[in-house]
Design an enzyme around this catalytic site. Structure first.
Site, PDB file in Angstrom:
ATOM      1  N   GLU A 138      -6.850   0.178  -8.617  1.00  0.00           N
ATOM      2  CA  GLU A 138      -6.898  -1.126  -9.302  1.00  0.00           C
ATOM      3  C   GLU A 138      -8.337  -1.563  -9.465  1.00  0.00           C
ATOM      4  O   GLU A 138      -9.125  -1.498  -8.519  1.00  0.00           O
ATOM      5  CB  GLU A 138      -6.110  -2.182  -8.521  1.00  0.00           C
ATOM      6  CG  GLU A 138      -6.269  -3.586  -9.131  1.00  0.00           C
ATOM      7  CD  GLU A 138      -5.228  -4.590  -8.666  1.00  0.00           C
ATOM      8  OE1 GLU A 138      -4.105  -4.179  -8.344  1.00  0.00           O
ATOM      9  OE2 GLU A 138      -5.558  -5.791  -8.639  1.00  0.00           O
ATOM     10  N   ASP A 197       3.369   0.470  -3.074  1.00  0.00           N
ATOM     11  CA  ASP A 197       2.796  -0.648  -3.831  1.00  0.00           C
ATOM     12  C   ASP A 197       1.693  -1.295  -2.985  1.00  0.00           C
ATOM     13  O   ASP A 197       1.915  -1.650  -1.820  1.00  0.00           O
ATOM     14  CB  ASP A 197       3.939  -1.653  -4.095  1.00  0.00           C
ATOM     15  CG  ASP A 197       3.581  -2.707  -5.118  1.00  0.00           C
ATOM     16  OD1 ASP A 197       2.652  -2.483  -5.917  1.00  0.00           O
ATOM     17  OD2 ASP A 197       4.254  -3.763  -5.126  1.00  0.00           O
ATOM     18  N   HIS A 213       0.440  -5.198 -13.319  1.00  0.00           N
ATOM     19  CA  HIS A 213       1.057  -5.861 -12.156  1.00  0.00           C
ATOM     20  C   HIS A 213       1.463  -7.269 -12.581  1.00  0.00           C
ATOM     21  O   HIS A 213       1.060  -7.753 -13.637  1.00  0.00           O
ATOM     22  CB  HIS A 213       0.061  -5.931 -10.997  1.00  0.00           C
ATOM     23  CG  HIS A 213      -0.043  -4.641 -10.247  1.00  0.00           C
ATOM     24  ND1 HIS A 213       0.375  -4.489  -8.960  1.00  0.00           N
ATOM     25  CD2 HIS A 213      -0.500  -3.426 -10.654  1.00  0.00           C
ATOM     26  CE1 HIS A 213       0.172  -3.235  -8.582  1.00  0.00           C
ATOM     27  NE2 HIS A 213      -0.363  -2.569  -9.584  1.00  0.00           N
ATOM     28  N   ASP A 268      -5.129   0.043  -3.312  1.00  0.00           N
ATOM     29  CA  ASP A 268      -5.667  -1.171  -3.918  1.00  0.00           C
ATOM     30  C   ASP A 268      -6.991  -1.525  -3.254  1.00  0.00           C
ATOM     31  O   ASP A 268      -7.047  -2.344  -2.333  1.00  0.00           O
ATOM     32  CB  ASP A 268      -4.662  -2.317  -3.793  1.00  0.00           C
ATOM     33  CG  ASP A 268      -5.171  -3.574  -4.510  1.00  0.00           C
ATOM     34  OD1 ASP A 268      -6.316  -3.541  -5.002  1.00  0.00           O
ATOM     35  OD2 ASP A 268      -4.434  -4.575  -4.566  1.00  0.00           O
TER      36      ASP A 268
HETATM   37  P1  13P Z   1       5.881  -9.838 -10.089  1.00  0.00           P
HETATM   38  O1  13P Z   1       5.721 -10.764  -8.945  1.00  0.00           O
HETATM   39  O2  13P Z   1       5.467 -10.464 -11.383  1.00  0.00           O
HETATM   40  O3  13P Z   1       7.266  -9.269 -10.176  1.00  0.00           O
HETATM   41  O4  13P Z   1       4.884  -8.601  -9.868  1.00  0.00           O
HETATM   42  C1  13P Z   1       5.214  -7.565  -8.980  1.00  0.00           C
HETATM   43  C2  13P Z   1       4.075  -6.636  -8.753  1.00  0.00           C
HETATM   44  O5  13P Z   1       3.078  -6.613  -9.440  1.00  0.00           O
HETATM   45  C3  13P Z   1       4.227  -5.686  -7.622  1.00  0.00           C
HETATM   46  O6  13P Z   1       3.072  -4.934  -7.418  1.00  0.00           O
HETATM   47  O1  G3H Z   2       2.872  -7.010  -5.051  1.00  0.00           O
HETATM   48  C1  G3H Z   2       3.706  -7.719  -4.558  1.00  0.00           C
HETATM   49  C2  G3H Z   2       5.129  -7.328  -4.530  1.00  0.00           C
HETATM   50  O2  G3H Z   2       5.859  -8.317  -5.174  1.00  0.00           O
HETATM   51  C3  G3H Z   2       5.614  -7.029  -3.132  1.00  0.00           C
HETATM   52  O3  G3H Z   2       5.706  -8.198  -2.387  1.00  0.00           O
HETATM   53  O4  G3H Z   2       4.606  -7.780  -0.178  1.00  0.00           O
HETATM   54  O5  G3H Z   2       6.375  -9.526  -0.446  1.00  0.00           O
HETATM   55  O6  G3H Z   2       6.956  -7.085  -0.489  1.00  0.00           O
HETATM   56  P1  G3H Z   2       5.905  -8.145  -0.780  1.00  0.00           P
HETATM   57 ZN    ZN Z   3       1.210  -5.896  -7.711  1.00  0.00          ZN
END
Ligand code: 13P
Ligand code: G3H
Ligand code: ZN
Length: 339
Positions: free
Chosen positions: A142, A83, A220, A105
């Site tokens: 993205e 992610d 997202h 990203d």
């Molecule tokens: P939320 O914070 O809305 O759960 O979004 C998570 C997200 O987009 C992780 O990439």
């Molecule tokens: O994109 C954001 C996700 O919620 C992940 O969050 O970087 O705190 O693990 P994090």
């Molecule tokens: Zn995200």
């Protein structure tokens, strides 16, 4: 069954007209909640880890936890996705570690805050797509930026995705999935009142889908921030402020127009926090961590069951055989020579 690729799972979702939840993982209980939720409703699922998650769990723990999940749920297509990769090196590290899908990203510079220019985004995303596809690994890019900065992802400014630029971006980078910015943000504090379709610029999703009918879109910041969870947390001593998330109906509308991956992290965090606070409060003499983590894991599972069902993915786990990375790599190689 090997780990599935994002590309195959989303191609199948497009055929079936449903969306697949992508849930963030940091530890064993979250992962068990996600995978047992997917098993309960027999849905494919995307397990995603941020750089913060990899640093928290440790790369070896994370990889082996996910391999254990695949072994214990062999009938479920499970994708392991990075992610918000901040730069090509991070994506390559994740591929080396065994991730079957990575997000580059490039909408932000490597600091994760400053919006990048378009040429930078194209260049880093294409670089990752070329390297990843050679190994059969899928890539999410993205275009546009989300609002919100409190979780370390986002510029604090919203730049909505331009549909014409999206066409050029997909063509130039070869991404398998495109994260679009339509006004959502990460975290619990998204909106001060229930957002309408206009606040969320749902029309952009429809326009992009018309121009790019074969591109899988990613939403997202798609947690719904259920009021019931906020109330439970606050009743158990929490101090969350009034807030609104993304209504599930809006996500379902997106799914009708080409959204195939729906990112949910915050709702899982809220459910776990509610369960932990309640159990800690209810059992002041308890000191066995299992007494606290078991309900927390169950709370995560219930979020996953609910979202996978709402996104239409339930019942689709057995629709297809998961293809190994080598097979996906051959397909990408074929695409390159125009086969
Ligand atoms: P939320 O914070 O809305 O759960 O979004 C998570 C997200 O987009 C992780 O990439
Ligand atoms: O994109 C954001 C996700 O919620 C992940 O969050 O970087 O705190 O693990 P994090
Ligand atoms: Zn995200």
């Amino acid at each position: 069954m090997p780990l599935a690729t994002l590309r195959q799972v989303l191609d199948e979702a497009a055929k079936g007209g449903y969306g697949v939840g992508a849930f963030n993982v940091n530890n064993m209980e979250q992962l068990q909640g996600i995978v047992s939720g997917a098993q309960e409703v027999q849905a494919p699922v995307i397990v995603q880890a941020s750089r913060g998650a990899i640093a928290y769990a440790g790369p070896q723990y994370l990889r082996n936890l996910v391999l254990a999940a695949v072994e214990s749920a062999p009938e479920i297509p499970i994708v392991l996705h990075l992610d918000h990769g901040d730069k090509p090196e991070t994506c390559l590290m994740a591929i080396e570690l065994g991730f079957t899908s990575v997000m580059m990203d490039g909408s932000l510079l490597a600091d994760g805050k400053t919006p990048s220019d378009y040429d930078y985004n194209v260049a880093v995303t294409r670089e990752v797509a070329e390297a990843a596809h050679a190994q059969g690994v899928s890539v999410e890019g993205e275009l546009g930026t989300l609002g919100g900065i409190e979780d370390g992802h986002g510029s604090g400014q919203v730049h909505l995705t331009d549909p014409d630029q999206a066409v050029d971006f997909v063509e130039q980078t070869g991404v398998d999935a495109l994260a679009v910015a339509i006004g959502t943000s990460h975290g619990a504090y998204k909106f001060t009142q229930k957002p309408t379709g206009e606040v969320l610029a749902m029309h952009l999703i429809e326009e992009i889908h018309q121009k790019l009918p074969d591109t899988h879109m990613v939403m997202h910041g798609s947690s719904s921030v259920p009021q019931s969870l906020v109330d439970r947390i606050n009743a158990a001593g929490g101090k969350l402020e009034a807030t609104f998330g993304v209504p599930v109906e809006e996500i379902q509308q997106g799914i009708r127009h080409g959204v195939r991956k729906v990112n949910v992290d915050t709702d899982g965090r809220l459910a776990i926090t509610a369960a932990l606070r309640e159990t800690l409060n209810a059992s002041p003499k308890e000191f066995d961590p299992r007494a606290f983590f078991r309900p927390a894991r169950e709370a995560m599972k219930q979020v996953v069951i609910e979202r996978l069902t709402q996104f239409g993915a339930a019942g689709h786990a057995g629709d297809y055989e998961v293809l190994p990375l080598e097979e996906m790599a051959k397909r990408y190689a074929g695409e390159r020579v125009g086969v």
